[in-house]
Design an enzyme around this catalytic site. Structure first.
Site, PDB file in Angstrom:
ATOM      1  N   HIS A   1      16.803  12.229-132.403  1.00  0.00           N
ATOM      2  CA  HIS A   1      15.783  12.576-131.514  1.00  0.00           C
ATOM      3  C   HIS A   1      14.324  12.399-132.027  1.00  0.00           C
ATOM      4  O   HIS A   1      13.806  13.566-132.422  1.00  0.00           O
ATOM      5  CB  HIS A   1      16.107  14.092-130.677  1.00  0.00           C
ATOM      6  CG  HIS A   1      15.097  14.102-129.520  1.00  0.00           C
ATOM      7  ND1 HIS A   1      15.335  15.043-128.517  1.00  0.00           N
ATOM      8  CD2 HIS A   1      13.993  13.598-129.140  1.00  0.00           C
ATOM      9  CE1 HIS A   1      14.457  15.057-127.669  1.00  0.00           C
ATOM     10  NE2 HIS A   1      13.470  14.326-128.000  1.00  0.00           N
TER      11      HIS A   1
ATOM     12  N   HIS B   1      11.061   9.785-131.367  1.00  0.00           N
ATOM     13  CA  HIS B   1      10.315   8.565-130.750  1.00  0.00           C
ATOM     14  C   HIS B   1       9.762   7.928-131.845  1.00  0.00           C
ATOM     15  O   HIS B   1       8.825   8.715-132.271  1.00  0.00           O
ATOM     16  CB  HIS B   1       9.482   9.432-129.453  1.00  0.00           C
ATOM     17  CG  HIS B   1      10.109   9.928-128.420  1.00  0.00           C
ATOM     18  ND1 HIS B   1      10.682   9.483-127.188  1.00  0.00           N
ATOM     19  CD2 HIS B   1      10.698  11.361-128.528  1.00  0.00           C
ATOM     20  CE1 HIS B   1      11.172  10.406-126.698  1.00  0.00           C
ATOM     21  NE2 HIS B   1      11.103  11.754-127.357  1.00  0.00           N
TER      22      HIS B   1
ATOM     23  N   HIS C   1      16.839  12.702-121.827  1.00  0.00           N
ATOM     24  CA  HIS C   1      15.936  14.331-121.906  1.00  0.00           C
ATOM     25  C   HIS C   1      16.445  15.102-120.594  1.00  0.00           C
ATOM     26  O   HIS C   1      16.223  14.533-119.619  1.00  0.00           O
ATOM     27  CB  HIS C   1      14.468  13.901-121.862  1.00  0.00           C
ATOM     28  CG  HIS C   1      13.964  13.611-123.146  1.00  0.00           C
ATOM     29  ND1 HIS C   1      14.527  12.503-123.899  1.00  0.00           N
ATOM     30  CD2 HIS C   1      12.904  13.875-124.092  1.00  0.00           C
ATOM     31  CE1 HIS C   1      13.872  12.304-125.103  1.00  0.00           C
ATOM     32  NE2 HIS C   1      13.063  13.017-125.118  1.00  0.00           N
TER      33      HIS C   1
ATOM     34  N   GLU D   1      14.096  20.069-120.973  1.00  0.00           N
ATOM     35  CA  GLU D   1      13.183  20.480-121.863  1.00  0.00           C
ATOM     36  C   GLU D   1      12.278  21.529-121.173  1.00  0.00           C
ATOM     37  O   GLU D   1      12.082  22.532-121.655  1.00  0.00           O
ATOM     38  CB  GLU D   1      12.278  19.256-122.408  1.00  0.00           C
ATOM     39  CG  GLU D   1      11.198  19.381-123.403  1.00  0.00           C
ATOM     40  CD  GLU D   1      10.409  18.229-123.650  1.00  0.00           C
ATOM     41  OE1 GLU D   1      10.531  17.036-122.908  1.00  0.00           O
ATOM     42  OE2 GLU D   1       9.542  18.221-124.608  1.00  0.00           O
TER      43      GLU D   1
ATOM     44  N   ASP E   1      11.283  15.038-132.958  1.00  0.00           N
ATOM     45  CA  ASP E   1      10.896  14.431-131.535  1.00  0.00           C
ATOM     46  C   ASP E   1       9.659  13.329-131.807  1.00  0.00           C
ATOM     47  O   ASP E   1       9.914  12.207-131.855  1.00  0.00           O
ATOM     48  CB  ASP E   1      10.487  15.891-130.759  1.00  0.00           C
ATOM     49  CG  ASP E   1      10.759  15.304-129.135  1.00  0.00           C
ATOM     50  OD1 ASP E   1      10.734  14.283-128.785  1.00  0.00           O
ATOM     51  OD2 ASP E   1      10.201  16.387-128.502  1.00  0.00           O
ATOM     52  N   ASP E   2       8.500  14.001-132.203  1.00  0.00           N
ATOM     53  CA  ASP E   2       7.174  13.166-132.263  1.00  0.00           C
ATOM     54  C   ASP E   2       6.589  13.895-133.501  1.00  0.00           C
ATOM     55  O   ASP E   2       5.570  14.429-133.308  1.00  0.00           O
ATOM     56  CB  ASP E   2       6.290  13.477-130.936  1.00  0.00           C
ATOM     57  CG  ASP E   2       7.151  12.901-129.839  1.00  0.00           C
ATOM     58  OD1 ASP E   2       7.223  11.638-129.536  1.00  0.00           O
ATOM     59  OD2 ASP E   2       7.614  13.688-128.974  1.00  0.00           O
TER      60      ASP E   2
HETATM   61  N1  HPA Z   1       9.849  14.635-123.993  1.00  0.00           N
HETATM   62  C1  HPA Z   1       9.665  13.857-122.827  1.00  0.00           C
HETATM   63  N2  HPA Z   1       9.231  12.665-123.150  1.00  0.00           N
HETATM   64  C2  HPA Z   1       8.679  12.496-124.609  1.00  0.00           C
HETATM   65  C3  HPA Z   1       8.678  13.325-125.530  1.00  0.00           C
HETATM   66  C4  HPA Z   1       9.340  14.462-125.129  1.00  0.00           C
HETATM   67  O1  HPA Z   1       9.626  15.533-125.885  1.00  0.00           O
HETATM   68  N3  HPA Z   1       8.290  12.790-126.665  1.00  0.00           N
HETATM   69  C5  HPA Z   1       8.004  11.517-126.170  1.00  0.00           C
HETATM   70  N4  HPA Z   1       8.305  11.436-124.966  1.00  0.00           N
HETATM   71 ZN    ZN Z   2      11.710  13.782-127.060  1.00  0.00          ZN
END
Ligand code: HPA
Ligand code: ZN
Length: 346
Positions: free
Chosen positions: A25, A27, A205, A208, A286-287
């Site tokens: 996971h 991006h 996703h 979250e 994630d990011d």
């Molecule tokens: N959630 C939804 N969209 C996203 C995320 C996330 O954590 N990171 C990058 N795009």
């Molecule tokens: Zn994500």
């Protein structure tokens, strides 16, 4: 579970660092560090509304998912040429190698780029070339997963899929990301059905910020193989039972959840609860450029905050290989390397 050697708590940080793992996971646009944003802005003569790396970094104070997405899409606006996409992915893959990531399944958001006039081909070819080079030069197996932006329409998702299908051999699956609440999985039922016919892997996703109902719908309507995040599932005992019984992986991102205020403190994160319930939970970044850490930072901070031990480390790494889209022989190879790493700490 195989027998986990006794490992003293002092050696846990080193174990977490050296342990082989898969990242499922990430991006790729979320790996774009401020320094590279500024370099690409200069290279491409794109103006950005920040005067320095420090000023940009200061803007990374988020209150929820949307407050992050606004800055994340602005950051991606500096990506124009194939080489830009290559450079971004290569920088991530080097960091992944340093964290002993053997396998990375990397999300990309083509609509963020095609909406600005960048061709699908430019995006896919740049990212794919970096993945190919990583295999040979870094020993990291990297594959791409195309994500549809769920705040956009079904028609736009179909159009994106049409643009991507000529490059079908360059990505292994599709996902669903961006603003969750108000954009339930059902909106993309027909798009995912078509992707399924194409033999693509499916993830989304869900849970979250959104409710457990979105996780159910991702499973039953979209027919996904993994849930990205999924931490809200803990609110629904029947869902927890389903996830555990079917070993449906959750790609959990602890530092992301902290920075986007999904949990007030890392010590409040439910990762331990998910593992104790027998779920195939994994740890991911994630990011990482926006949330304060790549893989090993996620592991070390989360283990510290939750008091997790060596057996959890083994379980999370094993889960990451179980959840990855690799063939059985490759998975056995990863598991052998995991076992060997633990033996060195015995
Ligand atoms: N959630 C939804 N969209 C996203 C995320 C996330 O954590 N990171 C990058 N795009
Ligand atoms: Zn994500």
């Amino acid at each position: 579970m195989t027998a986990i050697p006794q490992i003293s708590p002092e050696r846990l940080p080193e174990l977490l660092q050296r342990m082989p793992k898969a990242e499922l996971h990430i991006h790729i646009e979320g790996s774009l560090e401020p320094e590279l944003i500024f370099e690409l802005a200069r290279r491409n003569a794109v103006s950005i509304p920040y005067s320095s790396v420090e000023e940009l970094r200061k803007a990374y104070a988020f209150s929820n998912l949307q407050s992050f997405l606004d800055i994340y899409y602005a950051g991606a606006s500096v990506l124009l040429q194939e080489q830009d996409f290559y450079d971004m992915a290569w920088a991530y893959l080097k960091r992944a190698q340093a964290d002993n990531v053997l396998r990375a399944e990397i999300f990309f958001d083509p609509q963020t780029h095609t909406a600005r006039g960048v061709a699908m081909e430019t995006v896919v070819k740049g990212l794919h070339r970096a993945c190919q080079d990583a295999r040979g030069q870094l020993g990291v197996d990297a594959e791409l997963i195309l994500c549809f932006l769920r705040h956009l329409s079904e028609a736009e998702a179909f159009e994106t899929l049409e643009q991507a299908l000529p490059f079908r051999d360059k990505f292994i699956g599709v996902g669903l990301d961006s603003s969750e609440v108000g954009h339930p999985p059902e909106k993309f039922a027909r798009v995912f059905a078509k992707c399924r016919q194409q033999g693509l892997h499916l993830v989304a996703h869900a849970g979250e910020e959104g409710p457990p109902a979105y996780v159910w719908a991702a499973l039953d309507v979209l027919k996904v193989e993994r849930i990205d995040h999924g931490v809200q599932s803990a609110k629904d005992p029947a869902l927890m039972q389903r996830l555990a019984q079917q070993r449906i992986p959750l790609t959990v991102c602890p530092l992301s959840n902290l920075k986007l205020c999904v949990f007030p403190k890392l010590a409040d994160h439910n990762l331990r609860q998910l593992l104790d319930a027998g779920l195939c939970a994994t740890v991911n970044s994630d990011d990482p450029a926006y949330f304060g850490g790549y893989m090993n930072q996620n592991f070390s901070e989360t283990f510290g905050a939750l008091g997790l031990e060596a057996r959890h480390a083994w379980q999370l790494a094993a889960n990451s290989f179980e959840a990855s889209f690799v063939d059985a022989a490759t998975r056995r190879g990863y598991m052998d390397r995991l076992g060997a790493a633990f033996e060195q700490f015995a």
